[in-house]
Design a protein around this motif. Structure first.
Motif, short mmCIF file in Angstrom:
data_model
loop_
_atom_site.label_atom_id
_atom_site.label_comp_id
_atom_site.label_asym_id
_atom_site.label_seq_id
_atom_site.Cartn_x
_atom_site.Cartn_y
_atom_site.Cartn_z
N THR A 56 0.86 -1.19 0.00
CA THR A 56 0.00 0.00 0.00
C THR A 56 0.90 1.24 0.00
O THR A 56 2.12 1.14 -0.05
N THR A 57 0.27 2.38 0.09
CA THR A 57 1.05 3.63 0.23
C THR A 57 1.13 4.06 1.69
O THR A 57 1.74 5.08 2.00
N ASP A 58 0.52 3.27 2.59
CA ASP A 58 0.52 3.59 4.01
C ASP A 58 1.76 3.00 4.67
O ASP A 58 1.69 2.03 5.43
N ASN A 59 2.91 3.57 4.35
CA ASN A 59 4.18 3.14 4.93
C ASN A 59 5.16 4.31 4.89
O ASN A 59 4.83 5.37 4.36
N PHE A 60 6.34 4.14 5.44
CA PHE A 60 7.24 5.29 5.59
C PHE A 60 7.78 5.80 4.26
O PHE A 60 8.24 6.93 4.17
N ILE A 61 7.69 4.98 3.20
CA ILE A 61 8.11 5.45 1.88
C ILE A 61 6.99 6.24 1.21
O ILE A 61 7.24 7.15 0.43
N GLY A 62 5.75 5.86 1.52
CA GLY A 62 4.61 6.54 0.90
C GLY A 62 4.27 6.02 -0.48
O GLY A 62 3.57 6.68 -1.25
N ARG A 63 4.77 4.82 -0.82
CA ARG A 63 4.42 4.21 -2.10
C ARG A 63 4.40 2.68 -1.97
O ARG A 63 4.94 2.13 -1.02
N ASP A 64 3.78 2.05 -2.96
CA ASP A 64 3.69 0.59 -3.00
C ASP A 64 5.05 0.02 -3.38
O ASP A 64 5.58 0.31 -4.45
N VAL A 65 5.61 -0.79 -2.49
CA VAL A 65 6.93 -1.39 -2.73
C VAL A 65 6.78 -2.81 -3.28
O VAL A 65 7.58 -3.25 -4.11
N TYR A 66 5.74 -3.53 -2.86
CA TYR A 66 5.60 -4.95 -3.16
C TYR A 66 4.84 -5.25 -4.45
O TYR A 66 4.93 -6.37 -4.95
N GLY A 67 4.07 -4.31 -4.95
CA GLY A 67 3.33 -4.58 -6.17
C GLY A 67 2.31 -5.69 -5.99
O GLY A 67 1.39 -5.59 -5.19
N GLU A 68 2.52 -6.80 -6.70
CA GLU A 68 1.53 -7.88 -6.70
C GLU A 68 1.60 -8.79 -5.47
O GLU A 68 0.77 -9.68 -5.31
N LEU A 69 2.58 -8.58 -4.61
CA LEU A 69 2.66 -9.37 -3.38
C LEU A 69 1.68 -8.80 -2.35
O LEU A 69 1.89 -7.72 -1.81
N THR A 70 0.58 -9.50 -2.13
CA THR A 70 -0.44 -9.04 -1.19
C THR A 70 -0.73 -10.07 -0.09
O THR A 70 -1.46 -9.77 0.85
N ARG A 71 -0.19 -11.27 -0.24
CA ARG A 71 -0.39 -12.30 0.78
C ARG A 71 0.86 -12.39 1.66
O ARG A 71 1.96 -12.08 1.21
N ALA A 72 0.65 -12.83 2.89
CA ALA A 72 1.77 -12.95 3.84
C ALA A 72 2.32 -14.37 3.80
O ALA A 72 1.61 -15.33 4.08
N TYR A 73 3.58 -14.49 3.44
CA TYR A 73 4.26 -15.78 3.38
C TYR A 73 5.32 -15.88 4.47
O TYR A 73 5.97 -14.89 4.80
N LEU A 74 5.49 -17.10 4.99
CA LEU A 74 6.53 -17.39 5.98
C LEU A 74 7.06 -18.79 5.73
O LEU A 74 6.42 -19.60 5.04
N GLN A 75 8.21 -19.08 6.31
CA GLN A 75 8.67 -20.46 6.33
C GLN A 75 7.63 -21.29 7.09
O GLN A 75 7.02 -20.80 8.04
N PRO A 76 7.40 -22.54 6.70
CA PRO A 76 6.33 -23.34 7.32
C PRO A 76 6.39 -23.38 8.84
O PRO A 76 5.35 -23.26 9.51
N GLU A 77 7.58 -23.55 9.42
CA GLU A 77 7.65 -23.63 10.88
C GLU A 77 7.25 -22.31 11.53
O GLU A 77 6.68 -22.27 12.61
N MET A 78 7.54 -21.19 10.85
CA MET A 78 7.16 -19.88 11.38
C MET A 78 5.64 -19.68 11.28
O MET A 78 5.01 -19.14 12.20
N ALA A 79 5.07 -20.12 10.16
CA ALA A 79 3.62 -20.00 9.99
C ALA A 79 2.88 -20.83 11.03
O ALA A 79 1.83 -20.41 11.56
#
Length: 231
Positions: A56-79
């Motif tokens: 989103t643009t709601d961050n300290f940069i003020g712009r979208d950094v991730y683009g199409e990445l909208t889901r949260a991924y983690l290593q399986p043990e972390m998830a």
């Protein structure tokens, strides 16, 4: 018999095609996560909410950094640990949910965040206090760190005293008592932070001393050796 077998064959083929299409439908950046063995945390626990701030643009940069990445991924043990923390929160505060602000992060995005500090005129000696040097990497770059908060029954984030990615002592867990004495944080704000810390540390995550929202699942050295960096 032959007709039944043929129908089953067609059904199996259709299912395989559907699976292939669904797997191909992931954005390239998310497919990169899946190919490296990372998992979507909401597939492990649908009760966890996700709002990736760098998508989103709601961050300290003020712009979208991730683009199409909208889901949260983690290593399986972390998830799996995060799902346990979610269950603990539900037991402690029925109706409350964890809200993920950031999870696995490509190292390419780490460079964007690092370079943005120059525009904010953060002194070079202080940059690593806020963003890990991309040459070394953040635990986010290994899928072993998570930024998050807690939302109430209405989906409203609890008052933690600062926004996500706030730069300064108000966000430091190590400075909370000092900020409380100075009247810059309230007891309720600290209690809210402690609720988040309680459920996260009970499942093995470590507190970051300068960011109330950030938790590490293991040391950076361990993460690098075990998983390697997400490019």
């Amino acid at each position: 018999m032959l007709k039944t077998a043929f129908c089953l064959l067609l059904t199996g083929f259709a299912a395989s095609q559907t699976f292939a299409q669904s797997s191909k439908s992931l954005p390239a950046i998310e497919q990169k996560m899946v190919d490296r063995g990372l998992v979507d945390v909401q597939k492990i626990d649908p009760e966890i909410r996700v709002e990736l701030k760098y998508s989103t643009t709601d961050n300290f940069i003020g712009r979208d950094v991730y683009g199409e990445l909208t889901r949260a991924y983690l290593q399986p043990e972390m998830a799996k640990r995060l799902a346990k923390a979610s269950a603990l929160l539900k037991k402690e505060k029925p109706g409350y949910h964890l809200l993920v602000y950031d999870a696995a992060r490509p190292n390419s995005a780490q460079y964007d965040l690092w370079n943005a500090l120059d525009h904010l005129k953060i002194p070079a000696r202080s940059k690593t206090q806020y963003v890990a040097d991309p040459k070394i990497g953040s635990n986010h770059n290994f899928g072993c760190a998570i930024d998050l908060t807690v939302v109430d029954e209405n989906g409203k984030p609890l008052d933690m005293g600062t926004k996500f990615d706030f730069f300064g002592p108000l966000a430091y867990p190590r400075s909370e008592q000092e900020m409380l004495k100075k009247g810059k944080l309230t007891a309720r704000q600290i209690e809210n932070r402690q609720l988040l810390r309680k459920v996260m540390t009970q499942v093995g995550f470590k507190v970051n001393t300068t960011e109330w929202w950030h938790f590490d699942g293991m040391s950076k050295a361990q993460a690098r050796a075990k998983y390697g960096m997400i490019p």
